[in-house]
Write a protein that holds these residues in place. Structure first.
Motif, PDB file in Angstrom:
ATOM      1  N   PHE A   1      65.660  87.105  50.144  1.00  0.00           N
ATOM      2  CA  PHE A   1      66.684  86.110  49.826  1.00  0.00           C
ATOM      3  C   PHE A   1      66.164  85.101  48.813  1.00  0.00           C
ATOM      4  N   GLN A   2      67.107  84.517  48.098  1.00  0.00           N
ATOM      5  CA  GLN A   2      66.845  83.316  47.327  1.00  0.00           C
ATOM      6  C   GLN A   2      67.968  82.340  47.628  1.00  0.00           C
ATOM      7  N   ALA A   3      68.019  81.213  46.948  1.00  0.00           N
ATOM      8  CA  ALA A   3      68.914  80.136  47.362  1.00  0.00           C
ATOM      9  C   ALA A   3      70.364  80.583  47.509  1.00  0.00           C
ATOM     10  N   MET A   4      70.869  81.375  46.565  1.00  0.00           N
ATOM     11  CA  MET A   4      72.297  81.662  46.515  1.00  0.00           C
ATOM     12  C   MET A   4      72.682  83.063  46.977  1.00  0.00           C
ATOM     13  N   GLY A   5      71.759  83.757  47.622  1.00  0.00           N
ATOM     14  CA  GLY A   5      72.099  85.088  48.114  1.00  0.00           C
ATOM     15  C   GLY A   5      70.878  85.964  48.248  1.00  0.00           C
ATOM     16  N   SER A   6      71.123  87.220  48.510  1.00  0.00           N
ATOM     17  CA  SER A   6      70.000  88.145  48.614  1.00  0.00           C
ATOM     18  C   SER A   6      69.469  88.449  47.219  1.00  0.00           C
ATOM     19  N   THR A   7      68.202  88.838  47.163  1.00  0.00           N
ATOM     20  CA  THR A   7      67.630  89.178  45.854  1.00  0.00           C
ATOM     21  C   THR A   7      68.347  90.378  45.250  1.00  0.00           C
ATOM     22  N   ASP A   8      68.794  91.301  46.081  1.00  0.00           N
ATOM     23  CA  ASP A   8      69.524  92.464  45.557  1.00  0.00           C
ATOM     24  C   ASP A   8      70.842  92.041  44.926  1.00  0.00           C
ATOM     25  N   GLU A   9      71.514  91.050  45.498  1.00  0.00           N
ATOM     26  CA  GLU A   9      72.776  90.568  44.956  1.00  0.00           C
ATOM     27  C   GLU A   9      72.580  89.815  43.646  1.00  0.00           C
ATOM     28  N   VAL A  10      71.548  88.987  43.594  1.00  0.00           N
ATOM     29  CA  VAL A  10      71.352  88.106  42.436  1.00  0.00           C
ATOM     30  C   VAL A  10      70.705  88.853  41.278  1.00  0.00           C
ATOM     31  N   MET A  11      69.583  89.511  41.536  1.00  0.00           N
ATOM     32  CA  MET A  11      68.899  90.306  40.517  1.00  0.00           C
ATOM     33  C   MET A  11      67.908  91.228  41.216  1.00  0.00           C
ATOM     34  N   GLY A  12      68.278  92.492  41.331  1.00  0.00           N
ATOM     35  CA  GLY A  12      67.455  93.449  42.050  1.00  0.00           C
ATOM     36  C   GLY A  12      66.052  93.537  41.475  1.00  0.00           C
ATOM     37  N   LEU A  13      65.067  93.626  42.366  1.00  0.00           N
ATOM     38  CA  LEU A  13      63.660  93.594  41.945  1.00  0.00           C
ATOM     39  C   LEU A  13      63.008  94.969  41.912  1.00  0.00           C
ATOM     40  N   GLY A  14      63.655  95.960  42.507  1.00  0.00           N
ATOM     41  CA  GLY A  14      63.070  97.295  42.512  1.00  0.00           C
ATOM     42  C   GLY A  14      61.759  97.326  43.279  1.00  0.00           C
ATOM     43  N   ASP A  15      60.828  98.135  42.811  1.00  0.00           N
ATOM     44  CA  ASP A  15      59.535  98.314  43.472  1.00  0.00           C
ATOM     45  C   ASP A  15      58.573  97.240  42.965  1.00  0.00           C
ATOM     46  N   ILE A  16      58.391  96.185  43.754  1.00  0.00           N
ATOM     47  CA  ILE A  16      57.581  95.046  43.308  1.00  0.00           C
ATOM     48  C   ILE A  16      56.118  95.456  43.146  1.00  0.00           C
ATOM     49  N   ALA A  17      55.616  96.247  44.072  1.00  0.00           N
ATOM     50  CA  ALA A  17      54.216  96.686  43.969  1.00  0.00           C
ATOM     51  C   ALA A  17      53.997  97.491  42.700  1.00  0.00           C
ATOM     52  N   ALA A  18      54.930  98.368  42.374  1.00  0.00           N
ATOM     53  CA  ALA A  18      54.803  99.182  41.162  1.00  0.00           C
ATOM     54  C   ALA A  18      54.830  98.311  39.913  1.00  0.00           C
ATOM     55  N   LYS A  19      55.631  97.260  39.939  1.00  0.00           N
ATOM     56  CA  LYS A  19      55.687  96.350  38.794  1.00  0.00           C
ATOM     57  C   LYS A  19      54.335  95.678  38.564  1.00  0.00           C
ATOM     58  N   PHE A  20      53.736  95.141  39.637  1.00  0.00           N
ATOM     59  CA  PHE A  20      52.432  94.497  39.471  1.00  0.00           C
ATOM     60  C   PHE A  20      51.357  95.512  39.098  1.00  0.00           C
ATOM     61  N   ALA A  21      51.446  96.713  39.644  1.00  0.00           N
ATOM     62  CA  ALA A  21      50.481  97.755  39.277  1.00  0.00           C
ATOM     63  C   ALA A  21      50.581  98.081  37.789  1.00  0.00           C
ATOM     64  N   ALA A  22      51.801  98.056  37.247  1.00  0.00           N
ATOM     65  CA  ALA A  22      51.986  98.315  35.824  1.00  0.00           C
ATOM     66  C   ALA A  22      51.372  97.225  34.953  1.00  0.00           C
ATOM     67  N   PHE A  23      51.158  96.049  35.558  1.00  0.00           N
ATOM     68  CA  PHE A  23      50.499  94.949  34.856  1.00  0.00           C
ATOM     69  C   PHE A  23      48.993  94.935  35.146  1.00  0.00           C
TER      70      PHE A  23
ATOM     71  N   PHE B   1      47.341  95.174  38.063  1.00  0.00           N
ATOM     72  CA  PHE B   1      46.927  94.510  39.291  1.00  0.00           C
ATOM     73  C   PHE B   1      46.565  95.556  40.340  1.00  0.00           C
ATOM     74  N   ASP B   2      45.555  95.260  41.165  1.00  0.00           N
ATOM     75  CA  ASP B   2      45.404  95.966  42.428  1.00  0.00           C
ATOM     76  C   ASP B   2      46.497  95.461  43.352  1.00  0.00           C
ATOM     77  N   THR B   3      47.208  96.349  44.031  1.00  0.00           N
ATOM     78  CA  THR B   3      48.322  95.928  44.872  1.00  0.00           C
ATOM     79  C   THR B   3      48.176  96.474  46.286  1.00  0.00           C
ATOM     80  N   MET B   4      48.776  95.777  47.213  1.00  0.00           N
ATOM     81  CA  MET B   4      48.828  96.215  48.602  1.00  0.00           C
ATOM     82  C   MET B   4      50.127  95.691  49.197  1.00  0.00           C
ATOM     83  N   SER B   5      50.794  96.508  50.014  1.00  0.00           N
ATOM     84  CA  SER B   5      52.026  96.100  50.680  1.00  0.00           C
ATOM     85  C   SER B   5      51.785  96.051  52.181  1.00  0.00           C
ATOM     86  N   ILE B   6      52.196  94.948  52.811  1.00  0.00           N
ATOM     87  CA  ILE B   6      51.947  94.753  54.238  1.00  0.00           C
ATOM     88  C   ILE B   6      53.143  94.085  54.903  1.00  0.00           C
TER      89      ILE B   6
END
Length: 268
Positions: free
Chosen positions: A173-195, A197-202
């Protein structure tokens, strides 16, 4: 009792929010375990000197969740009971957003997207001074909509800031709704990995998993910045707040305060 106990931290947050008749309870609750484990076992600080030159840095980029950090600072002793009782009141130095005038707060934030850039600068300074200091920067998932986040990520990778851990509070969520409603983020770990970064999801409320992730990242001195993608529940800990975005801006009444405290097993 365990230092930085999650239930006690949530009770302190409720006390502040009720005393100040203020908001942002749900987004403070979602990061409690992430901060509790960090302060209890991994963040290096001098309990007698919040500005110690040797401290690790805890940058709260999602500054609206600051009550969770204030609760931790209260555990250390940097904030007194009177500070908690006067939260958001006339004359207090505790505002509703993170502010560096408060001992233990590294970045004035609340205007989202900027805290990570400051954290990157702190990590770079520590690298150049060869101090072995870590920088932990906690951002919200909605905050990832901001362009400066990704500029900072590019910079961190370019300068091989393996002493930087970006903690992403993925509460959906963010202030005005869910993140999917406002601007979908997709695979966040994959995004940081593309930059680069070492990533981990927990699970962001599993304290054992959080601690193991922090330790692994501290041990990985491989020239790559780190991103911890923590799946959390907005309003975690109080059933009528969980997954309900109304608690981004809803204030406690005497009745809801009593009900919330009761769920946490405490007394008013």
């Amino acid at each position: 009792m365990t230092k930085f106990d999650a239930v006690r931290l949530r009770k302190t947050i409720l006390d502040m929010a009720f005393a100040g008749s203020t908001v942002h309870i749900g987004c403070a609750f979602s990061i409690v375990e992430l901060l509790a484990v960090l302060y209890r076992s991994h963040l290096r600080f001098d309990a007698n000197d919040p500005r110690s030159a040797r401290r690790d840095y805890m940058v709260l980029s999602k500054g609206h969740g600051v009550m969770a950090q204030y609760a931790c600072l209260h555990e250390i002793g940097w904030l007194a009971a009177q500070d908690i009782a006067r939260y958001f009141g006339n004359g207090t130095h505790l505002k509703g957003l993170a502010d560096t005038h408060v001992p233990g707060i590294e970045v004035t934030s609340g205007s989202l997207g900027h805290g990570l850039s400051v954290g990157v600068g702190l990590a770079l300074g520590a690298k150049r001074k060869k101090t072995e200091q870590m920088c932990y920067a906690l951002v919200g998932d909605g905050e990832l909509n901001e362009g400066p986040i990704w500029e900072a990520a590019l910079f961190a990778a370019q300068f091989k800031l393996d002493n930087l851990v970006v903690i992403v509070d993925v509460n959906g969520f963010q202030a005005m709704g869910s993140t999917d409603e406002v601007m979908g983020l997709g695979d966040i770990a994959a995004k940081f990995a593309a930059f680069d970064f070492d990533t981990m999801s927990i699970d962001g409320h599993d304290e054992a998993a959080i601690g193991a992730a922090y330790q692994q990242f501290k041990n990985q001195k491989n020239g790559r910045p780190k991103a911890l993608i923590a799946k959390t529940v907005k309003g975690k800990g109080v059933s009528f707040m969980e997954h309900d975005n109304i608690w981004h801006y809803t204030r406690l009444t005497p009745q809801t305060y009593e009900a919330a405290v009761s769920e946490l097993g405490g007394q008013q």
